[in-house]
Write a protein that holds these residues in place. Sequence first.
Motif, PDB file in Angstrom:
ATOM      1  N   LEU A 111      -8.103   4.820  11.540  1.00 43.10           N
ATOM      2  CA  LEU A 111      -8.483   4.532  10.163  1.00 43.10           C
ATOM      3  C   LEU A 111      -9.511   3.421  10.110  1.00 43.10           C
ATOM      4  CD1 LEU A 111      -4.902   4.358   8.573  1.00 43.10           C
ATOM      5  CD2 LEU A 111      -6.432   6.331   8.653  1.00 43.10           C
ATOM      6  N   PHE A 143      -9.538   2.213   2.280  1.00 40.14           N
ATOM      7  CA  PHE A 143      -9.445   2.991   3.500  1.00 40.14           C
ATOM      8  C   PHE A 143     -10.213   4.309   3.413  1.00 40.14           C
ATOM      9  CE2 PHE A 143      -6.334   1.107   6.392  1.00 40.14           C
ATOM     10  CZ  PHE A 143      -5.750   0.139   5.594  1.00 40.14           C
ATOM     11  N   GLY A 144     -10.678   4.793   4.576  1.00 42.87           N
ATOM     12  CA  GLY A 144     -11.141   6.164   4.708  1.00 42.87           C
ATOM     13  C   GLY A 144      -9.950   7.062   5.010  1.00 42.87           C
ATOM     14  N   LYS A 145     -10.237   8.373   5.117  1.00 42.16           N
ATOM     15  CA  LYS A 145      -9.160   9.340   5.351  1.00 42.16           C
ATOM     16  C   LYS A 145      -8.700   9.359   6.800  1.00 42.16           C
ATOM     17  CE  LYS A 145      -9.686  12.785   1.714  1.00 42.16           C
ATOM     18  NZ  LYS A 145      -9.872  14.216   1.429  1.00 42.16           N
ATOM     19  N   VAL A 165     -15.784   5.183   1.489  1.00 36.41           N
ATOM     20  CA  VAL A 165     -15.657   5.061   2.937  1.00 36.41           C
ATOM     21  C   VAL A 165     -15.421   6.455   3.469  1.00 36.41           C
ATOM     22  CG1 VAL A 165     -14.354   4.030   4.823  1.00 36.41           C
ATOM     23  CG2 VAL A 165     -14.657   2.768   2.688  1.00 36.41           C
ATOM     24  N   TYR A 220       0.868  -1.168   0.000  1.00 37.17           N
ATOM     25  CA  TYR A 220       0.000   0.000   0.000  1.00 37.17           C
ATOM     26  C   TYR A 220       0.914   1.230   0.000  1.00 37.17           C
ATOM     27  CZ  TYR A 220      -4.079  -2.795   1.429  1.00 37.17           C
ATOM     28  OH  TYR A 220      -5.109  -3.696   1.477  1.00 37.17           O
ATOM     29  N   LEU A 227      -8.060  -3.796   0.646  1.00 38.09           N
ATOM     30  CA  LEU A 227      -8.713  -2.945   1.630  1.00 38.09           C
ATOM     31  C   LEU A 227      -8.875  -1.550   1.056  1.00 38.09           C
ATOM     32  CD1 LEU A 227      -6.924  -3.889   4.983  1.00 38.09           C
ATOM     33  CD2 LEU A 227      -9.229  -4.498   4.272  1.00 38.09           C
ATOM     34  N   GLY A 251       3.996   8.990  11.129  1.00 45.30           N
ATOM     35  CA  GLY A 251       5.171   8.391  10.525  1.00 45.30           C
ATOM     36  C   GLY A 251       5.261   6.889  10.684  1.00 45.30           C
ATOM     37  N   LYS A 268      -5.232   9.335   1.764  1.00 50.36           N
ATOM     38  CA  LYS A 268      -5.630   8.024   2.242  1.00 50.36           C
ATOM     39  C   LYS A 268      -4.545   6.987   1.984  1.00 50.36           C
ATOM     40  CE  LYS A 268     -10.534   8.498   0.990  1.00 50.36           C
ATOM     41  NZ  LYS A 268     -11.665   7.825   0.318  1.00 50.36           N
ATOM     42  N   VAL A 269      -4.603   5.921   2.734  1.00 48.41           N
ATOM     43  CA  VAL A 269      -3.809   4.746   2.431  1.00 48.41           C
ATOM     44  C   VAL A 269      -4.439   4.078   1.205  1.00 48.41           C
ATOM     45  CG1 VAL A 269      -3.047   2.497   3.269  1.00 48.41           C
ATOM     46  CG2 VAL A 269      -3.188   4.429   4.850  1.00 48.41           C
ATOM     47  N   PHE A 305       3.837   1.035   2.444  1.00 44.61           N
ATOM     48  CA  PHE A 305       3.630   0.063   3.515  1.00 44.61           C
ATOM     49  C   PHE A 305       3.511  -1.340   2.934  1.00 44.61           C
ATOM     50  CE2 PHE A 305       3.232   3.032   6.828  1.00 44.61           C
ATOM     51  CZ  PHE A 305       2.426   4.082   6.425  1.00 44.61           C
ATOM     52  N   GLN A 337      -3.145   4.656  13.598  1.00 51.57           N
ATOM     53  CA  GLN A 337      -1.899   5.046  12.957  1.00 51.57           C
ATOM     54  C   GLN A 337      -1.268   6.206  13.712  1.00 51.57           C
ATOM     55  OE1 GLN A 337      -2.053   6.503   8.851  1.00 51.57           O
ATOM     56  NE2 GLN A 337      -0.052   5.605   8.446  1.00 51.57           N
ATOM     57  N   MET A 363       4.753   7.346   1.444  1.00 51.22           N
ATOM     58  CA  MET A 363       5.082   6.306   2.398  1.00 51.22           C
ATOM     59  C   MET A 363       4.575   5.001   1.815  1.00 51.22           C
ATOM     60  SD  MET A 363       6.478   6.592   5.475  1.00 51.22           S
ATOM     61  CE  MET A 363       6.489   5.888   7.119  1.00 51.22           C
ATOM     62  N   PHE A 376     -12.702  -2.935   9.042  1.00 48.21           N
ATOM     63  CA  PHE A 376     -11.512  -3.001   9.880  1.00 48.21           C
ATOM     64  C   PHE A 376     -11.215  -1.628  10.469  1.00 48.21           C
ATOM     65  CE2 PHE A 376     -10.481  -7.145   8.243  1.00 48.21           C
ATOM     66  CZ  PHE A 376     -11.103  -7.142   7.022  1.00 48.21           C
ATOM     67  N   PHE A 434       0.508  -4.443   9.176  1.00 54.11           N
ATOM     68  CA  PHE A 434       1.343  -3.536   8.403  1.00 54.11           C
ATOM     69  C   PHE A 434       2.720  -3.340   9.018  1.00 54.11           C
ATOM     70  CE2 PHE A 434      -1.451  -1.459   5.213  1.00 54.11           C
ATOM     71  CZ  PHE A 434      -2.641  -2.074   5.542  1.00 54.11           C
ATOM     72  N   GLY A 435       3.698  -3.104   8.147  1.00 52.86           N
ATOM     73  CA  GLY A 435       5.009  -2.683   8.602  1.00 52.86           C
ATOM     74  C   GLY A 435       5.025  -1.202   8.921  1.00 52.86           C
ATOM     75  N   GLN A 436       6.178  -0.727   9.348  1.00 56.91           N
ATOM     76  CA  GLN A 436       6.310   0.675   9.747  1.00 56.91           C
ATOM     77  C   GLN A 436       6.487   1.611   8.554  1.00 56.91           C
ATOM     78  OE1 GLN A 436       6.042   1.840  13.205  1.00 56.91           O
ATOM     79  NE2 GLN A 436       4.994  -0.084  12.846  1.00 56.91           N
ATOM     80  N   TYR A 490      -8.069   0.527  12.271  1.00 56.06           N
ATOM     81  CA  TYR A 490      -6.638   0.587  12.513  1.00 56.06           C
ATOM     82  C   TYR A 490      -6.324   1.880  13.256  1.00 56.06           C
ATOM     83  CZ  TYR A 490      -5.619  -3.158   9.151  1.00 56.06           C
ATOM     84  OH  TYR A 490      -5.539  -4.372   8.496  1.00 56.06           O
ATOM     85  N   GLY A 537       3.214   2.785  10.472  1.00 57.38           N
ATOM     86  CA  GLY A 537       2.231   2.028   9.735  1.00 57.38           C
ATOM     87  C   GLY A 537       0.954   1.814  10.529  1.00 57.38           C
ATOM     88  N   PRO A 538      -0.154   1.527   9.845  1.00 53.06           N
ATOM     89  CA  PRO A 538      -1.404   1.241  10.548  1.00 53.06           C
ATOM     90  C   PRO A 538      -1.263   0.026  11.464  1.00 53.06           C
ATOM     91  CG  PRO A 538      -1.810   1.638   8.211  1.00 53.06           C
ATOM     92  CD  PRO A 538      -0.331   1.513   8.377  1.00 53.06           C
ATOM     93  N   ARG A 569       9.637   5.602   3.781  1.00 58.14           N
ATOM     94  CA  ARG A 569       9.325   6.920   3.201  1.00 58.14           C
ATOM     95  C   ARG A 569      10.205   7.120   1.975  1.00 58.14           C
ATOM     96  NH1 ARG A 569       6.477  10.938   4.249  1.00 58.14           N
ATOM     97  NH2 ARG A 569       6.008  10.301   6.393  1.00 58.14           N
TER      98      ARG A 569
END
Lengths: 114, 112
Positions: free
Chosen positions: B87, B102-104, B4, A35, B100, B41, A42-43, A91, B38, A89, B34, A105-107, B36, B43-44, A110
């Motif tokens: 999220l 996602f919303g904002k 979403v 992602y 997935l 800086g 948004k992601v 992920f 966050q 970013m 789901f 998810f990973g961290q 999450y 990840g979710p 960037r």
Amino acid sequence: EPEVTQTPSHQVTQMGQEVILRCVPISNHLYFYWYRQILGQKVEFLVSFYNNEISEKSEIFDDQFSVERPDGSNFTLKIRSTKLEDSAMYFCASAGTGGAGGAFFGQGTRLTVV
Amino acid sequence: EDQVTQSPEALRLQEGESSSLNCSYTVSGLRGLFWYRQDPGKGPEFLFTLYSAGEEKEKERLKATLTKKESFLHITAPKPEDSATYLCAVLLSGGSNYKLTFGKGTLLTVNP
């Protein structure tokens, strides 16, 4: 607690260069994802990978992108010729038998394209 | 188009002041929803999965509920360490098993 590990945490690259983002998913997981999140947005889903092949990809995931699972532990995202708009970013995520349900998810990495 | 929507975009609470975050979805079929967390800086971080209307899940000060059109994340007596972006994401039926949407997010700030 098992976790998804991503390297590097930050990558700066020149426009037009190739970058490889690396991920080590949770060891017994079967589904792998990339992602991305542009700053303030948004992601967004890029691609999913299962059974050594791409399961689905978004319209963002064009020919400049590729994914690979070169061995039993690593999962990589390659961007062949980076553009300024690839700055985001990125992920990596993995999931067990439930598929995307409860993806971990990973961290993130960037990526800054200059 | 499937959507979403999370509200509010930002929420400031005093420590101990309970509230709820909303996630509404307009999708053609829902396999799962789901939540999450966050941090900046990062990840979710997975919190909850909800699969059917009426389902509820709890974890410490958080409780997630699901109806046919929306989900709520209730935060009871929040602490400053609950400050984060929350999220919501949906997994659609009848299509991809893996993607997935996602919303904002809702940026929650809890002041001591």
